[in-house]
Design an enzyme around this catalytic site. Structure first.
Site, short mmCIF file in Angstrom:
data_model
loop_
_atom_site.label_atom_id
_atom_site.label_comp_id
_atom_site.label_asym_id
_atom_site.label_seq_id
_atom_site.Cartn_x
_atom_site.Cartn_y
_atom_site.Cartn_z
CE1 TYR A 41 -3.82 2.25 0.12
CE2 TYR A 41 -2.59 3.39 1.83
CZ TYR A 41 -3.63 3.36 0.93
OH TYR A 41 -4.48 4.43 0.81
CD GLN B 82 -11.51 2.78 0.08
OE1 GLN B 82 -11.49 2.82 1.30
NE2 GLN B 82 -11.64 3.86 -0.67
CG ASN C 9 -5.95 7.02 6.44
OD1 ASN C 9 -6.23 5.84 6.69
ND2 ASN C 9 -6.62 7.74 5.56
CB THR D 85 6.31 10.32 10.57
OG1 THR D 85 7.72 10.06 10.47
CG2 THR D 85 6.07 11.81 10.45
CD GLN E 248 10.79 12.81 9.29
OE1 GLN E 248 9.92 11.94 9.34
NE2 GLN E 248 11.48 13.06 8.19
CG HIS F 151 5.98 13.08 6.97
ND1 HIS F 151 5.72 12.33 5.86
CD2 HIS F 151 7.31 13.01 7.17
CE1 HIS F 151 6.85 11.82 5.40
NE2 HIS F 151 7.83 12.22 6.17
CD GLU G 15 8.72 6.72 11.61
OE1 GLU G 15 8.41 6.25 10.50
OE2 GLU G 15 8.21 7.77 12.06
CG HIS G 16 12.73 8.76 11.38
ND1 HIS G 16 11.38 9.08 11.41
CD2 HIS G 16 12.94 8.10 10.22
CE1 HIS G 16 10.80 8.64 10.30
NE2 HIS G 16 11.71 8.03 9.57
CG ASP H 292 12.43 10.34 4.91
OD1 ASP H 292 12.20 9.35 5.62
OD2 ASP H 292 12.19 11.51 5.26
CD GLU I 235 4.53 -31.28 27.30
OE1 GLU I 235 4.06 -31.71 26.23
OE2 GLU I 235 5.21 -30.25 27.38
CG HIS J 6 2.73 -36.11 21.79
ND1 HIS J 6 1.37 -36.16 21.89
CD2 HIS J 6 3.04 -34.90 21.25
CE1 HIS J 6 0.85 -35.03 21.45
NE2 HIS J 6 1.86 -34.24 21.04
#
Length: 456
Positions: A133, A197, A221, A244, A266, A269, A335-336, A369, A423, A428
């Protein structure tokens, strides 16, 4: 006037007594609430397929593409129309990301002989089909095509599909640069479908449009994130990415203009983006404030940047020393994470929680990036304490292959039976013991009437 960024002063505090993970707040990102909105949409796509895709495309994107799958000719034209300088930049990004991905792949098939005749090996097998995506909201993130497709290709994924929102300004097709990057990478299965979707389409498949995939990756998003959460299990997902964020760990040697520029980069964004400076220097903090005040009003997206920097998710954190700075950075798990100190390598060696670490004044997040060769699909919201960025291994399944001969199994048969009895799973153990029972020859049946088991 520039943004008013908050200050969190931890100087003189006993950090051991503080919950550092909550010291620097993050933007609100309520995925649970979004799932209530997304769930009916997913059900509609699963039930009505292309008809539902068209309805949601009209509602959310204000355009319905001529076909949800983008014609290959459209992709080829997008490549042909690329500005030469942009094409060169994209090709640099692709080649460097591919070079790093080749290292990430490592050894595909490794094994160990745990005892004579007893070998366990591991095969790394690529996922059969993935859906990638690419967002198209405030910014058409064509670089995300590179970051998703290249590691999938290096992993050996056989079938790759890309989805990106239809753009009203481009005749209902995804952004032309997104299409061009797909073309340069040889990806011909591209869909003009956006949002939750698109994730539903990938997860359920839509007859006559798109077959189901096994794994979905890529940022989006909050509704994309909610869809990934709801559909996890039916498909694999990479992560639930939030807004971000950047943290800059700096001492008095840092250049204030560089720090401010990187925080702004950043914040550009999203109004929910987090920008945090962790510093031992009050003087640097004040100079960075001055740089922000001067630079933000001049930025193309000044309103968005100011909202992010003045939001509760952004702050300047003052600490006594580098030990405290490292502790705060690790608790925040950015994240960064940029390190702009006198010896950034030494500080970085002490960091355990970060999506990616950028060393020194000439390794800004913007480099990562686009053309550093590293991944820019990274864990957010503190998830760097347990998760990694998207890479080749994200598209590989680890499968153990067990190969014991009879003597090797016999050597551990007693241990297996003992463990199984403990067990309360005796079958087994019996499955192992059966392999060492001496089979008696079976005679041909005679005309007597004794039961078969008594004739053995």
């Amino acid at each position: 006037m520039g943004p008013v960024i908050a200050t969190i002063d931890l100087r003189g505090s006993d950090l051991d007594g503080l919950d550092l993970g909550s010291i620097v707040p993050r933007a609100p990102f309520d995925v649970d609430a979004a799932t209530a909105v997304v769930a009916p949409l997913i059900a509609e796509v699963a039930e009505r397929g292309a008809e539902a895709l068209a309805e949601y495309s009209a509602r959310f994107d204000q355009v319905v593409p001529e076909s949800f799958r983008v014609p290959v000719a459209m992709i080829e034209q997008a490549v042909a129309d690329l500005d030469p300088a942009l094409r060169s930049a994209i090709e640099t990004s692709i080649s460097r990301r591919r070079a790093v991905a080749a290292v990430e792949a490592g050894e595909r098939d490794a094994g160990v002989e745990v005892a004579p005749g007893a070998r366990v090996s591991q095969r790394l097998i690529p996922v059969n089909r993935v859906g990638l995506y690419v967002p198209g909201g405030l910014a058409p993130l064509s670089s995300s095509v590179v970051m998703n497709v290249v590691p999938a290709q290096v992993a050996g994924v056989g079938r790759i599909a890309v989805a990106s929102p239809p753009q009203k300004d481009f005749g209902g097709w995804p952004h032309p640069v997104v299409l061009a990057v797909c073309g340069l990478l040889g990806v011909e299965e591209v869909y003009a479908v956006g949002g939750a979707q698109a994730i539903a389409m990938f997860a359920h498949g839509v007859d006559g449009v798109c077959p189901k995939v096994d794994l979905v990756t890529g940022p989006g998003n909050i509704y994309v994130v909610a869809a990934k959460r709801l559909l996890r299990g039916r498909i694999g997902i990479d992560a639930e990415a939030g807004p971000t964020e950047i943290a800059v760990l700096a001492d008095e040697t840092a250049e204030p203009g560089f720090v401010a520029a990187d925080l702004i980069s950043q914040a550009e964004h999203d109004p929910l983006a987090g920008a945090v400076l962790i510093t031992t220097s009050l003087d640097l903090a004040e100079r960075v404030r001055g740089e922000l005040a001067a630079r933000v009003p001049q930025a193309r997206h000044a309103e968005r940047i100011a909202a992010a920097l003045s939001g509760g998710q952004s702050a300047i954190v003052l600490v006594d020393d580098l030990d405290a700075a490292v502790a705060v950075a690790d608790a925040y798990a950015a994240e960064h994470l940029e390190i702009q100190t006198a010896d950034p390598g030494a500080v970085a060696a002490r960091i355990t929680n970060a999506g990616a670490i950028f060393l020194g004044p000439h390794s800004p997040v913007s480099l990562g990036d686009y053309v550093a060769g590293s991944t820019h699909v990274l864990p957010t919201a503190g998830c760097a304490c347990h998760s990694s960025g998207l890479g080749v291994r994200s598209f590989l399944k680890a499968v153990h292959v067990i190969d014991y001969d009879a003597p090797a199994l016999a050597a551990v048969a007693g241990a297996i039976v003992t463990f199984a009895e403990a067990e309360e799973l005796p079958a087994h153990g019996a499955a192992v013991a059966a392999r060492f029972e001496i089979a008696q020859p079976v005679t041909a049946p005679d005309s007597s009437s004794e039961p078969a088991e008594e004739r053995r």
